[in-house]
Scaffold this motif. Structure first.
Motif, PDB file in Angstrom:
ATOM      1  N   VAL A 221      -4.649   2.934   2.631  1.00 13.25           N
ATOM      2  CA  VAL A 221      -3.725   3.267   3.848  1.00 13.25           C
ATOM      3  C   VAL A 221      -4.510   2.750   5.083  1.00 13.25           C
ATOM      4  CG1 VAL A 221      -2.392   4.632   5.082  1.00 13.25           C
ATOM      5  CG2 VAL A 221      -2.189   4.773   2.544  1.00 13.25           C
ATOM      6  N   ASN A 222      -3.858   2.124   5.792  1.00 12.41           N
ATOM      7  CA  ASN A 222      -4.796   1.622   7.161  1.00 12.41           C
ATOM      8  C   ASN A 222      -6.155   0.847   6.907  1.00 12.41           C
ATOM      9  OD1 ASN A 222      -2.651   2.497   8.676  1.00 12.41           O
ATOM     10  ND2 ASN A 222      -3.498   4.269   8.709  1.00 12.41           N
TER      11      ASN A 222
ATOM     12  N   SER B 185       0.740  -1.222   0.021  1.00 15.60           N
ATOM     13  CA  SER B 185       0.081   0.029   0.338  1.00 15.60           C
ATOM     14  C   SER B 185       0.851   1.139  -0.179  1.00 15.60           C
ATOM     15  CB  SER B 185      -0.810  -0.047   1.127  1.00 15.60           C
ATOM     16  OG  SER B 185      -0.083   0.109   2.388  1.00 15.60           O
ATOM     17  N   ASN B 186       2.082   1.198  -0.033  1.00 18.74           N
ATOM     18  CA  ASN B 186       2.996   2.225   0.087  1.00 18.74           C
ATOM     19  C   ASN B 186       3.717   2.526  -1.150  1.00 18.74           C
ATOM     20  OD1 ASN B 186       2.413   2.971   2.882  1.00 18.74           O
ATOM     21  ND2 ASN B 186       3.829   1.391   3.378  1.00 18.74           N
TER      22      ASN B 186
ATOM     23  N   PRO C 108     -16.088  -3.988   2.370  1.00 13.96           N
ATOM     24  CA  PRO C 108     -14.585  -4.361   1.845  1.00 13.96           C
ATOM     25  C   PRO C 108     -14.155  -2.933   0.996  1.00 13.96           C
ATOM     26  CG  PRO C 108     -16.113  -5.609   0.432  1.00 13.96           C
ATOM     27  CD  PRO C 108     -17.133  -4.844   1.304  1.00 13.96           C
ATOM     28  N   TYR C 109     -14.858  -2.073   0.760  1.00  9.13           N
ATOM     29  CA  TYR C 109     -14.260  -1.017   0.132  1.00  9.13           C
ATOM     30  C   TYR C 109     -13.004  -0.399   0.900  1.00  9.13           C
ATOM     31  CZ  TYR C 109     -18.102  -0.632  -3.088  1.00  9.13           C
ATOM     32  OH  TYR C 109     -19.064  -0.995  -4.018  1.00  9.13           O
TER      33      TYR C 109
ATOM     34  N   SER D 165     -13.445   2.135  -4.523  1.00 10.14           N
ATOM     35  CA  SER D 165     -12.713   1.105  -5.066  1.00 10.14           C
ATOM     36  C   SER D 165     -12.091   0.441  -3.743  1.00 10.14           C
ATOM     37  CB  SER D 165     -11.467   1.680  -5.929  1.00 10.14           C
ATOM     38  OG  SER D 165     -10.531   0.848  -6.462  1.00 10.14           O
ATOM     39  N   ASN D 166     -10.932  -0.420  -4.023  1.00 15.43           N
ATOM     40  CA  ASN D 166     -10.396  -1.030  -2.855  1.00 15.43           C
ATOM     41  C   ASN D 166      -9.240  -0.070  -2.525  1.00 15.43           C
ATOM     42  OD1 ASN D 166      -9.082  -1.882  -5.390  1.00 15.43           O
ATOM     43  ND2 ASN D 166      -7.729  -3.130  -4.477  1.00 15.43           N
TER      44      ASN D 166
END
Length: 380
Positions: free
Chosen positions: A83-84, A34-35, A77-78, A92-93
């Motif tokens: 981040v976190n 995610s980074n 689950p969006y 979106s996811n």
């Protein structure tokens, strides 16, 4: 794409039908971290002051959280890959194209929703999104689910200017606006949700070409209003091949909705025609000191659909959430089954792209972004 948190980009067509009846990549496979957004190579000597965004769910980072509408996604689950793992209200996811854009030009890591009452002055001054999931250039499109019309988004921008003027003065505000990048992403809902799946607009605009001209008039007026408010660099996204949205395939394929699943070419043909007309319009709207340019969404999305392996995708006709056939917004919820590898899917739900798709799209439109940056550098 800018899709219906279309490109939404949007709330599923099935939901619109129900309501209206009742009421009249990861780059390839690297985005699992995610980074990774921090690793984007940023342009040298950037001079973009802020980013301002208008449109639909493809660029709504959470404004609908503050609107009394069913078109929300501020729940799991969006956001599971944000981040976190926060469900921010992005359809979106994870991140949207505009988040990658903001990080790329070095302004901020994410574009926040204007309606978030907790935004600081610094956050406001570097740009916000006024976009609203399920909205469109046609006012009726937004009214179908009580979301923010484009006209209201413009009013919010004017309100924004007054707030900034009260803090830093009129002259500094004028400079901030002149050196900002303006992004508009809308249109898919107007066609895929409104025109093709409710009877209201077809009663007035029997031919789709007539409706296209109506929308272009709305686009033209919106851009003129932005210019009048001081905007100098404006990027306008075209519409994607909306005949390839999973929910469109499901609804329009009838008994063949499961296998094989194919894009509805008649819908995508309308998208291509509209994009050509939009490009012509934008070329006629430039005035000295102002750049209005087209951002191609259709071809990058179309390429992902037809050559998925190049982008690391294994599924391009169904969403990751639930069955992937009709779920979006509250139909994709904490009780929904989610696929194991969202980065292998083009679509997160039956309407909206995954973070991986948005990243690939960002990479595809980088030449347009660099063009905008160059134009802004030349503004005094």
């Amino acid at each position: 794409m800018l899709y219906p948190c279309k490109f939404i980009l949007l709330l599923p067509i099935l939901l619109i039908i129900i309501i209206s009846q009742n009421r009249v990549v990861q780059a390839r496979t690297t985005l699992t971290n995610s980074n990774n957004y921090k690793k984007l190579q940023r342009p040298f000597n950037n001079s973009v002051s802020a980013i301002f965004v208008f449109g639909d769910s493809t660029v709504d980072p959470g404004n609908n959280n503050y609107v009394n509408t069913l078109a929300k996604c501020n729940f799991p689950p969006y956001g599971q890959d944000f981040v976190n793992h926060i469900p921010t209200g992005r359809f979106s996811n994870g991140r949207l194209v505009t988040d990658y854009l903001a990080s790329y030009v070095g302004i901020k890591d994410f574009v926040p929703p204007y309606l978030d009452p907790s935004l600081s002055l610094d956050e406001l001054m570097t740009g916000v999104s006024f976009a609203s999931g399920s909205s469109g250039f046609d006012p009726l499109t937004a009214q179908l689910l009580d979301v923010i019309t484009m006209e209201k988004q413009m009013e919010y921008f004017k309100e924004y200017k007054r707030r900034i003027e009260n803090s830093i003065g009129k002259e500094k505000t004028k400079l901030l606006i002149r050196k900002a990048a303006f992004i508009i992403s809308a249109g898919t809902n107007d066609f895929a949700v409104n025109y093709f799946n409710t009877p209201f607009r077809r009663q007035k605009y029997y031919k789709v070409s007539e409706y296209q001209q109506f929308l272009l008039q709305m686009v033209q007026q919106f851009i003129k209003d932005l210019m009048n408010e001081g905007a100098r660099v404006i990027g306008v996204g075209g519409v994607p091949p909306f005949g390839c949205l999973p929910v469109v395939i499901t609804i329009d394929s009838g008994i063949n909705a499961l296998q094989p699943r194919r894009c509805i070419e008649s819908y995508s043909a309308v998208a291509r025609e509209y994009n050509l007309l939009l490009q012509h319009l934008l070329k006629t709207m430039e005035i000295p000191g102002t750049k209005v340019f087209y951002v191609d969404i259709y071809n990058p999305i179309n390429d992902m659909i037809h050559t998925p392996i190049k982008y690391g995708f294994t599924e391009v006709t169904m969403g990751c959430c639930g069955s992937g056939l009709i779920e979006a917004s509250f139909l994709c919820n904490p009780k929904s089954i989610v696929c194991d590898a969202p980065s292998n899917h083009m679509f997160w739900d039956s309407v909206h792209p995954t973070q991986a798709t948005y990243y690939n799209l960002f990479q595809a439109i980088r030449p347009s972004i660099d063009f905008a940056i160059k134009q802004i550098r030349n503004i005094s």
